[in-house]
Design a protein around this motif. Structure first.
Motif, mmCIF file in Angstrom:
data_model
loop_
_atom_site.group_PDB
_atom_site.id
_atom_site.type_symbol
_atom_site.label_atom_id
_atom_site.label_comp_id
_atom_site.label_asym_id
_atom_site.label_seq_id
_atom_site.Cartn_x
_atom_site.Cartn_y
_atom_site.Cartn_z
ATOM 1 N N LYS A 49 31.690 37.065 45.054
ATOM 2 C CA LYS A 49 32.934 36.545 44.177
ATOM 3 C C LYS A 49 33.738 37.625 44.700
ATOM 4 C CE LYS A 49 29.874 36.160 39.682
ATOM 5 N NZ LYS A 49 29.714 37.004 38.820
ATOM 6 N N THR A 50 33.642 38.436 45.524
ATOM 7 C CA THR A 50 34.803 39.445 45.995
ATOM 8 C C THR A 50 36.177 38.630 46.476
ATOM 9 O OG1 THR A 50 33.015 41.150 46.478
ATOM 10 C CG2 THR A 50 35.477 41.231 47.661
ATOM 11 N N PRO A 51 35.832 37.802 47.387
ATOM 12 C CA PRO A 51 37.125 37.066 47.812
ATOM 13 C C PRO A 51 37.996 36.122 46.842
ATOM 14 C CG PRO A 51 35.272 36.648 49.387
ATOM 15 C CD PRO A 51 34.817 37.233 48.281
ATOM 16 N N ALA A 52 37.226 35.529 46.235
ATOM 17 C CA ALA A 52 38.119 35.092 44.788
ATOM 18 C C ALA A 52 38.657 35.839 43.718
ATOM 19 C CB ALA A 52 36.941 34.248 44.169
ATOM 20 N N PHE A 53 37.839 36.975 43.623
ATOM 21 C CA PHE A 53 38.499 37.976 42.837
ATOM 22 C C PHE A 53 39.883 38.482 43.482
ATOM 23 C CE2 PHE A 53 38.614 42.696 41.768
ATOM 24 C CZ PHE A 53 39.058 42.474 40.135
ATOM 25 N N PHE A 54 39.634 39.034 44.917
ATOM 26 C CA PHE A 54 40.998 39.419 45.528
ATOM 27 C C PHE A 54 42.069 38.375 45.447
ATOM 28 C CE2 PHE A 54 38.401 42.352 48.535
ATOM 29 C CZ PHE A 54 38.366 43.219 47.616
ATOM 30 N N SER A 55 41.601 37.163 45.710
ATOM 31 C CA SER A 55 42.752 35.989 45.667
ATOM 32 C C SER A 55 43.412 35.909 44.189
ATOM 33 C CB SER A 55 42.164 34.443 45.936
ATOM 34 O OG SER A 55 41.630 34.824 47.418
ATOM 35 N N TRP A 60 47.953 36.781 40.739
ATOM 36 C CA TRP A 60 48.456 37.248 39.610
ATOM 37 C C TRP A 60 49.609 38.215 39.797
ATOM 38 C CZ3 TRP A 60 49.470 41.531 36.758
ATOM 39 C CH2 TRP A 60 49.804 41.219 35.392
ATOM 40 N N ALA A 61 49.356 39.042 40.555
ATOM 41 C CA ALA A 61 50.451 40.185 40.808
ATOM 42 C C ALA A 61 51.654 39.578 41.616
ATOM 43 C CB ALA A 61 49.723 41.307 42.079
ATOM 44 N N ALA A 62 51.536 38.528 42.363
ATOM 45 C CA ALA A 62 52.677 38.066 42.797
ATOM 46 C C ALA A 62 53.486 37.487 41.701
ATOM 47 C CB ALA A 62 52.627 37.010 43.959
ATOM 48 N N ASP A 80 44.823 45.352 52.677
ATOM 49 C CA ASP A 80 43.609 45.713 52.317
ATOM 50 C C ASP A 80 42.718 44.399 52.374
ATOM 51 O OD1 ASP A 80 43.825 48.346 52.456
ATOM 52 O OD2 ASP A 80 43.711 48.679 50.384
ATOM 53 N N VAL A 81 43.289 43.222 51.789
ATOM 54 C CA VAL A 81 42.697 42.006 51.224
ATOM 55 C C VAL A 81 42.597 41.212 52.757
ATOM 56 C CG1 VAL A 81 42.778 39.967 50.229
ATOM 57 C CG2 VAL A 81 43.010 41.910 48.995
ATOM 58 N N LYS A 82 43.781 41.372 53.473
ATOM 59 C CA LYS A 82 43.899 40.711 54.772
ATOM 60 C C LYS A 82 42.770 41.097 55.793
ATOM 61 C CE LYS A 82 47.027 41.180 58.103
ATOM 62 N NZ LYS A 82 48.375 41.207 58.590
ATOM 63 N N ASP A 83 42.984 42.557 55.639
ATOM 64 C CA ASP A 83 41.715 43.090 56.739
ATOM 65 C C ASP A 83 40.327 42.697 56.169
ATOM 66 O OD1 ASP A 83 43.966 44.247 58.146
ATOM 67 O OD2 ASP A 83 43.686 46.489 57.114
ATOM 68 N N TYR A 84 40.150 42.644 54.998
ATOM 69 C CA TYR A 84 38.730 42.352 54.428
ATOM 70 C C TYR A 84 38.512 40.948 54.938
ATOM 71 C CZ TYR A 84 35.026 40.968 51.230
ATOM 72 O OH TYR A 84 34.060 40.704 50.908
ATOM 73 N N GLN A 85 39.556 39.992 54.846
ATOM 74 C CA GLN A 85 39.223 38.926 55.362
ATOM 75 C C GLN A 85 38.999 38.541 56.637
ATOM 76 O OE1 GLN A 85 42.874 37.262 53.611
ATOM 77 N NE2 GLN A 85 41.774 36.370 51.522
#
Length: 157
Positions: A49-55, A60-62, A80-85
């Protein structure tokens, strides 16, 4: 078995070249960290679920940038999210490679085991005919079989 009589003919130079390439990949990733068992468990992990949570968080933040607290660094989170992906993509490829190497090693082990057991049985038969050196080979190889025999006896009981 599609891999029957598998022969890879990996030379010492080929093996070293592969090891050097892997070392080069490691060198190109100096940011990799080694977590302790405790460090692996102290933070929330959502698994798949992590990638969906990050997205969802980034979306929402944007859309609600005005409601973010002043100390919240959205750009750092995006990085951080881009690096994770990106590392997730790398991990997929590494996992495919590891799986392929493991499967190939298993196939080679199976082939080697068949040939080795055939040789062992041949030595056993030859020792019954008093072929010189056959009993010595059986005596040398027999300890490897003792664990297998103990497991079989334990299952039969």
């Amino acid at each position: 078995m599609p891999y029957a009589n598998l022969t890879i003919n990996l030379s010492d130079a080929d093996r070293q070249d592969i090891i050097d390439k892997i070392a080069n990949i490691e060198t190109s990733m100096p940011y990799l960290v080694q977590l302790t068992p405790a460090e692996k468990t102290i933070h929330l992990r959502l698994g798949k679920k992590t990638p969906a949570f990050f997205s969802t968080v980034l979306e929402w933040a944007a859309q609600n940038a005005a409601s973010l607290l002043g100390y919240f660094d959205l750009n750092a989170l995006k990085g951080d999210v881009k690096d994770y992906q990106y590392l997730s993509d790398v991990l997929v490829q590494l996992t495919k490679l590891q799986t392929a190497v493991k499967h190939t090693m298993t196939a080679l082990e199976q082939e080697g085991m068949l040939g080795s057991l055939n040789f062992y049985r041949h030595c056993q038969s030859a020792s019954l005919l008093n072929v010189v050196g056959a009993q010595e080979a059986v005596n040398r190889l027999k300890p490897f079989m003792s664990k297998t025999n103990k497991k079989k006896k334990g299952k039969e009981e």
